[in-house]
Design an enzyme around this catalytic site. Sequence first.
Site, PDB file in Angstrom:
ATOM      1  N   ASP A 128      57.335  51.392  73.676  1.00 61.09           N
ATOM      2  CA  ASP A 128      56.943  50.004  73.867  1.00 61.09           C
ATOM      3  C   ASP A 128      55.592  50.007  74.618  1.00 61.09           C
ATOM      4  O   ASP A 128      55.212  51.038  75.196  1.00 61.09           O
ATOM      5  CB  ASP A 128      58.060  49.336  74.683  1.00 61.09           C
ATOM      6  CG  ASP A 128      57.663  47.992  75.220  1.00 61.09           C
ATOM      7  OD1 ASP A 128      57.292  47.129  74.418  1.00 61.09           O
ATOM      8  OD2 ASP A 128      57.708  47.805  76.455  1.00 61.09           O
ATOM      9  N   ASP A 170      53.645  46.854  76.651  1.00 61.88           N
ATOM     10  CA  ASP A 170      53.589  46.117  77.932  1.00 61.88           C
ATOM     11  C   ASP A 170      54.844  46.398  78.763  1.00 61.88           C
ATOM     12  O   ASP A 170      55.963  46.250  78.280  1.00 61.88           O
ATOM     13  CB  ASP A 170      53.511  44.609  77.668  1.00 61.88           C
ATOM     14  CG  ASP A 170      52.173  44.205  77.080  1.00 61.88           C
ATOM     15  OD1 ASP A 170      51.241  43.943  77.837  1.00 61.88           O
ATOM     16  OD2 ASP A 170      52.068  44.202  75.838  1.00 61.88           O
ATOM     17  N   ASP A 225      61.069  48.231  78.085  1.00 60.92           N
ATOM     18  CA  ASP A 225      61.417  47.562  79.357  1.00 60.92           C
ATOM     19  C   ASP A 225      62.043  46.184  79.192  1.00 60.92           C
ATOM     20  O   ASP A 225      62.529  45.608  80.157  1.00 60.92           O
ATOM     21  CB  ASP A 225      60.161  47.388  80.222  1.00 60.92           C
ATOM     22  CG  ASP A 225      59.256  46.305  79.659  1.00 60.92           C
ATOM     23  OD1 ASP A 225      58.906  46.384  78.472  1.00 60.92           O
ATOM     24  OD2 ASP A 225      58.927  45.361  80.402  1.00 60.92           O
TER      25      ASP A 225
HETATM   26  O1  LIG Z   1      56.710  44.713  73.158  1.00 64.46           O
HETATM   27  P1  LIG Z   1      55.659  44.796  74.211  1.00 64.46           P
HETATM   28  O2  LIG Z   1      54.568  45.765  73.883  1.00 64.46           O
HETATM   29  O3  LIG Z   1      56.220  45.038  75.569  1.00 64.46           O
HETATM   30  O4  LIG Z   1      54.999  43.353  74.225  1.00 64.46           O
HETATM   31  C1  LIG Z   1      55.770  42.252  74.732  1.00 64.46           C
HETATM   32  C2  LIG Z   1      54.844  41.088  74.980  1.00 64.46           C
HETATM   33  O5  LIG Z   1      53.808  41.597  75.815  1.00 64.46           O
HETATM   34  C3  LIG Z   1      52.800  40.682  76.203  1.00 64.46           C
HETATM   35  O6  LIG Z   1      53.362  39.739  77.119  1.00 64.46           O
HETATM   36  C4  LIG Z   1      53.865  40.374  78.289  1.00 64.46           C
HETATM   37  O7  LIG Z   1      52.799  41.053  78.954  1.00 64.46           O
HETATM   38  C5  LIG Z   1      51.755  40.189  79.495  1.00 64.46           C
HETATM   39  C6  LIG Z   1      50.691  41.095  80.094  1.00 64.46           C
HETATM   40  O8  LIG Z   1      51.241  41.934  81.050  1.00 64.46           O
HETATM   41  C7  LIG Z   1      52.379  39.243  80.526  1.00 64.46           C
HETATM   42  O9  LIG Z   1      51.390  38.377  81.056  1.00 64.46           O
HETATM   43  C8  LIG Z   1      53.512  38.436  79.885  1.00 64.46           C
HETATM   44  O10 LIG Z   1      54.189  37.657  80.875  1.00 64.46           O
HETATM   45  C9  LIG Z   1      54.541  39.368  79.221  1.00 64.46           C
HETATM   46  O11 LIG Z   1      55.519  38.630  78.501  1.00 64.46           O
HETATM   47  C10 LIG Z   1      52.182  40.039  74.992  1.00 64.46           C
HETATM   48  O12 LIG Z   1      51.308  39.030  75.389  1.00 64.46           O
HETATM   49  C11 LIG Z   1      53.213  39.508  74.011  1.00 64.46           C
HETATM   50  O13 LIG Z   1      52.569  39.145  72.789  1.00 64.46           O
HETATM   51  C12 LIG Z   1      54.223  40.606  73.677  1.00 64.46           C
HETATM   52  O14 LIG Z   1      55.217  40.084  72.807  1.00 64.46           O
END
Ligand SMILES: O=P(O)(O)OC[C@H]1O[C@H](O[C@H]2O[C@H](CO)[C@@H](O)[C@H](O)[C@H]2O)[C@H](O)[C@@H](O)[C@@H]1O
Length: 247
Positions: free
Chosen positions: A16, A18, A192
Site C-alpha cells: 500500500d 499512503d 494500514d
Molecule cells: O491506498 P493508499 O495508497 O493508502 O491510498 C489511500 C488514500 O490515500 C490518500 O489519502 C490519505 O492520505 C492523505 C495524505 O497523507 C491524507 O491527507 C488523507 O487523509 C488520507 O485519507 C489519497 O488522497 C486517496 O486518494 C487514497 O485513496
Amino acid sequence: MYEKPILSTQSALFLDFDGTLVDLAEEPCSIQVPAFLCQLLNDINEQLSGSLAIISGRQIEVLDHFLKPLKIATAGVHGIERRCSKGLIHGVKYPKYDFLFKACIKLIEAFPSLVLEQKIMSLALHFRKAPELEKLCRDVFENAIKNKPEFTLISGKYVIEIMPNGFSKGAAILDYMKEKPFMGRTPVFIGDDLTDETGFEAVHCCNGISIKVGSGQTNAQHRFNNVAEVHKWLLLNSDFLKKKDNN
Ligand SMILES: O=P(O)(O)OC[C@H]1O[C@H](O[C@H]2O[C@H](CO)[C@@H](O)[C@H](O)[C@H]2O)[C@H](O)[C@@H](O)[C@@H]1O
C-alpha cells in the site's frame, strides 16, 4: 532474530502507499516521499524479478509522479486501474462522474477545509482538517448514490469515496497472482487502512502473509507500528535478498 517474516526470492510483495510507504499528511498533495524510497523499491523489485506491486487508492499517474522515475507494477484507485509488471495498463476509462461532482460542489464551497479529490472513476472527499464534518459529508455522498446501485461508498482515513462496484485491492492482488511473474509465488501484503483488509484476505487465500501498519482492528497476521518500521523491514529484506543473489 528478526520477529517479522522475511522475504525469499520466491515472494511476491504488494505494498500500500499512503500510511505504509509514506507518512500521512494533512492533504493528499502534501506527503513527503523519503529520498531513499524509490531506489529501495527498485532494488527489491529487481531482486523479486519484477514481483513487487504498489496497491493504492491513488491513481497510477499520481503514484508515478511521487515515485519518479520508478514505474513498477501498480494497481490504482483500489484496483480500478492496474499496470502489470511489463508496463501494460488494464482498466476501463469511464467518464468522470459529473453528477457526483455537482452533488458536493456546494459543500466544498461552504467548507473550504474539505478537499475533493477527483480520480478517473471515483470521487474522494477528505475531511481530515474538519473531522466534525464527517457526518455531513457522508450524508451528501449517500444521498448522491441513493438511486444508483452500481456505486458503492468506501471509507478510509478521514476520507469517504464513491466508486463503481466490483473493484477492491484484494481483487487486484488476485489478478496479479494469476499472471507472471507473480504466479506461483508467496504473496506478502502490507497496508494500514480499512480498504487494505480485502488485500489481507486475498493473500490469506493464496497462503500468503499479511502485515497491518499502525493500530486498529484487522485480520492481518502481523503488525508494524508505523511507516518507519516498514522502511526498516524493507531495507533489511533488500540486504538479505542481495546476499542471496551474491551466493
Ligand atoms: O491506498 P493508499 O495508497 O493508502 O491510498 C489511500 C488514500 O490515500 C490518500 O489519502 C490519505 O492520505 C492523505 C495524505 O497523507 C491524507 O491527507 C488523507 O487523509 C488520507 O485519507 C489519497 O488522497 C486517496 O486518494 C487514497 O485513496
